[in-house]
Design an enzyme around this catalytic site. Structure first.
Site, mmCIF file in Angstrom:
data_model
loop_
_atom_site.group_PDB
_atom_site.id
_atom_site.type_symbol
_atom_site.label_atom_id
_atom_site.label_comp_id
_atom_site.label_asym_id
_atom_site.label_seq_id
_atom_site.Cartn_x
_atom_site.Cartn_y
_atom_site.Cartn_z
ATOM 1 N N CYS A 1 -73.107 -82.787 -34.046
ATOM 2 C CA CYS A 1 -72.262 -81.880 -33.273
ATOM 3 C C CYS A 1 -73.001 -81.436 -32.002
ATOM 4 C CB CYS A 1 -71.771 -80.723 -34.123
ATOM 5 S SG CYS A 1 -70.359 -79.870 -33.361
ATOM 6 N N HIS B 1 -68.826 -83.489 -37.490
ATOM 7 C CA HIS B 1 -69.739 -82.858 -38.441
ATOM 8 C C HIS B 1 -69.931 -83.804 -39.626
ATOM 9 C CE1 HIS B 1 -70.445 -78.762 -36.931
ATOM 10 N NE2 HIS B 1 -69.246 -78.861 -36.385
ATOM 11 N N GLU C 1 -71.891 -83.537 -42.040
ATOM 12 C CA GLU C 1 -72.078 -82.793 -43.285
ATOM 13 C C GLU C 1 -70.761 -82.256 -43.849
ATOM 14 O OE1 GLU C 1 -71.888 -79.563 -40.272
ATOM 15 O OE2 GLU C 1 -72.570 -81.647 -40.330
#
Length: 220
Positions: A91, A200, A202
Site C-alpha cells: 500500500c 493490501h 494482508e
C-alpha cells in the site's frame, strides 16, 4: 530443524502492522517455511534481515517522515536493497518506493521505481467521476507468468484496495499488474529484488497469502 528466516517488518509509524504480521505468519505456515518475523523501528534489525517488508497506510509524506525519523533506517534500506535483499512494499509502503509523492505538495520517495504517486481522477464510461478512495475488491490484470510473486495467482483474481493516489509516469517494465478503476491503474510494481503492491496483500485473503508465500520463497 532448519534455521528460521529472519524477516524485518518495518514500522514507519503508520499502523496496520499486526495484520501484516499475522498474514505473514499464516503464509509461512501454509508454505511450510520457518520464519522469525519481527516488527522493527531499528536499522540494525533491517541489516540482519533476510527479507524486508515495508507496510504503510495513510499519506505518502507521513510515511516518508516516519522512515526519516528512524535513525539510519533509510540508509539501511538503501544498503540492503543495493545488496540484493528482497523487499516488498505494501500500500503506502509500495508508494514510497517511487521517486515522488504529489500529495499536499511534492515529497521525495525512496526513488527505486520510476514515476510519481499522483491523485487519481477516475471516471466511468459516461465520464462521471468515480468515488475516491477506490475501496474494496478489484481484479488483478497481468499476463500469466509475469512475475514470480504472482505464481499460483490467476489473472482476474481479486485483491483488496484502499487508495486515492496511484503511480503515474512509471516504466512499463516496472508495472507488474494493473487493476481497472476508470481505466488501468498500477496494482503491483517492481524491478530486480524490489516489489510493491498497491493492494493490501494482508487483507486480500487467499491471493494475498499466496503472494506473501511467494515472497518468502523468492530468490531474485
Amino acid at each position: 530443524m532448519s534455521a528460521k528466516l529472519p524477516i524485518a517488518v518495518v514500522d514507519p509509524g503508520s499502523g496496520n502492522l499486526a495484520s501484516v504480521l499475522r498474514a505473514l505468519e499464516r503464509a509461512a505456515d501454509t508454505a511450510g517455511l520457518p520464519i522469525a518475523a519481527e516488527v522493527t523501528r531499528t536499522a540494525e534489525a533491517v541489516r540482519r534481515a533476510d527479507r524486508i517488508i515495508l507496510p504503510g497506510q495513510g499519506a505518502f509524506a507521513a510515511c516518508m517522515r516516519g522512515l526519516a525519523a528512524l535513525p539510519g533506517m533509510v540508509e539501511a534500506l538503501n544498503e540492503r536493497v543495493a545488496a540484493g535483499t528482497p523487499l516488498l512494499g505494501i500500500c503506502v509502503g509500495m508508494q514510497v518506493l517511487v521517486q515522488r509523492g504529489l500529495e499536499h505538495g511534492v515529497t521525495p520517495g525512496l526513488g527505486w521505481i520510476a514515476g510519481d504517486m499522483a491523485p487519481m481522477v477516475p471516471k466511468d464510461a459516461a465520464g462521471a467521476p468515480l468515488p475516491l478512495p477506490q475501496m474494496g475488491w478489484n481484479t488483478l490484470d497481468f499476463p500469466a507468468g509475469r512475475h514470480p510473486l504472482l505464481a499460483g495467482i490467476a489473472p482476474g483474481e481479486h485483491a483488496y484496495f484502499v487508495h486515492s493516489y496511484a503511480l503515474a509516469g512509471g516504466r512499463e517494465e516496472e508495472i507488474l499488474a494493473t487493476t481497472d478503476y476508470g481505466g488501468p491503474v498500477p496494482a503491483m510494481i517492481g524491478r530486480g529484488n524490489i516489489a510493491g503492491t498497491q493492494f493490501h496483500a494482508e487483507k486480500s485473503a487467499t491471493v494475498g497469502l499466496r503472494l506473501l508465500g511467494n515472497f518468502l520463497r523468492w530468490m531474485p
